[in-house]
Design a protein around this motif. Sequence first.
Motif, short mmCIF file in Angstrom:
data_model
loop_
_atom_site.label_atom_id
_atom_site.label_comp_id
_atom_site.label_asym_id
_atom_site.label_seq_id
_atom_site.Cartn_x
_atom_site.Cartn_y
_atom_site.Cartn_z
N ARG A 112 4.17 -27.72 16.16
CA ARG A 112 4.79 -26.91 16.74
C ARG A 112 6.46 -27.02 16.64
NH1 ARG A 112 2.72 -24.97 22.14
NH2 ARG A 112 4.72 -25.59 23.16
N LEU A 370 -1.78 -24.31 19.75
CA LEU A 370 -1.09 -24.05 18.42
C LEU A 370 -1.54 -22.54 18.09
CD1 LEU A 370 -1.90 -27.18 16.15
CD2 LEU A 370 0.20 -26.26 16.93
N PRO A 371 -0.47 -21.97 17.46
CA PRO A 371 -0.92 -20.81 16.94
C PRO A 371 -1.66 -20.62 15.53
CG PRO A 371 1.10 -20.97 16.05
CD PRO A 371 0.79 -22.51 16.92
N MET A 372 -2.55 -19.62 15.21
CA MET A 372 -3.59 -19.38 14.26
C MET A 372 -2.75 -18.46 13.00
SD MET A 372 -6.94 -18.93 16.18
CE MET A 372 -7.86 -19.77 14.93
N HIS A 388 0.30 -17.54 19.84
CA HIS A 388 1.34 -18.42 20.02
C HIS A 388 1.71 -18.87 21.40
CE1 HIS A 388 2.03 -16.64 16.05
NE2 HIS A 388 3.18 -17.31 15.62
N THR A 399 6.92 -18.58 11.80
CA THR A 399 5.73 -17.83 11.43
C THR A 399 5.99 -16.54 10.47
OG1 THR A 399 4.96 -18.13 13.63
CG2 THR A 399 3.83 -16.54 12.47
N TYR A 419 -2.61 -24.85 11.44
CA TYR A 419 -2.57 -23.50 12.00
C TYR A 419 -3.74 -22.75 11.24
CZ TYR A 419 2.30 -25.04 11.62
OH TYR A 419 3.40 -25.96 11.83
#
Length: 422
Positions: A112, A370-372, A388, A399, A419
């Motif tokens: 992050r 965590l975002p992908m 997100h 991103t 991610y």
Amino acid sequence: MAKLPEHVLIVGGGIIGLSSAHFLSEAGVQVTVIDQGKIGAACSHGNCGLINPSHVFPLPRPGAFKNAIKALLKPNGPFRVQPTLNPQLYFWLLRFARNGNLKAMRHAGWARHHLLTFSRGFYADFISGNHIDCDFEERGCLFVYGKKQTLDEHDQYDAIMRNEYGVGAEKLTGDELEKMEPAFLPGVAAGAWFYPQDAHLRADKLIKGWRKLLEERGVQFREMTRVAEFVPAQNQIKSIEVIDVNSNATESLPCDALVIAAGSWTPMLNKKLGCKIPIQPGKGYSLTMPRPEICPTIPMILEDEKVAVTPMASGYRLGSTMEFVGYNTSINPKRLELLTKGATKYLRDPVGSMIEEQWYGWRPMTPNGLPMIGPTPKYQNVFVAAGHNMIGIMTAPATGRLVSELILQKQPSIDPKPYAVA
């Protein structure tokens, strides 16, 4: 090396979709952004607009699941889960609980941190350089606590943030806090942590200004356009079939690469994507109003009440709470009441003269915070940029840059592994 894409189609017109379009179009790629509603009208519209490098730690951390259970037992507490027969929510909650440890928290923190740090610097330069009117201010952020116990519990987290990520804060007692921010009621708060590197803006105005810039660059936007089918060719998608929401007319849109930046709606495309995206919609609320007469100058998060307060040049916003109630579209007045109650506890003049907008949005929550971001296992030219959590606007520029780098086969500026969709 595979032929680089000339036309990229982005599904999702929120802040992540716009940022992805920005970096791709900057590299000379033709971009079309489609959205099943209006551009920027979902979770990117009414959030509290905090741009906080201090948000390095995800929600799953030591004690988080236990605290969530406690909150569930409170009538109309800030955290709510609606009983459901959907097993995916319970699997998600189990994975959330498993991530509530120091090792997982630190791992997520680093990932992050990379997104937050780049994005914070990008916004400062991008907004001033393009004269975008979005109430951007660099005033820091206060993490306010009503109890000394919870104020002191943050000591350990601030020490990690300072030593490992270089994001430190100043601890303020009640008197020091009231001196820094006179909008507080005297003697109510035990104290606060002040993070000077944080900033804030008005998200809806940012979206409007950014879209205008992208249109001038040649990016096309298609609103009220819903994905119906993917049209595959071997291990790639060559086009998608879409439906006009108003007329029900169908159309085929060709593409060399496809970005899924659909936020909380991304799991609805799981079958088409050929993989499971573990996102749950975490419903949040906000109230937008004119600035009160005694308006805070510094944005704040009332940590014990889980309420964010954002003073903006053009208004004033209270936001937060977290509901796992599926894709429920109703506005619960009890949740809105939590926002005004939280502000009333601490501030001399907690609300404006009238409510201009009551709003809700579904945050795309992942079980590890965590975002992908990256390619899907099934299709080489399909990329996900979703999940997100509560930091979409804070991490959108980083991103978008990473999405562009992966699609254009450039050396990634940050390690994409944390991610990865797979």
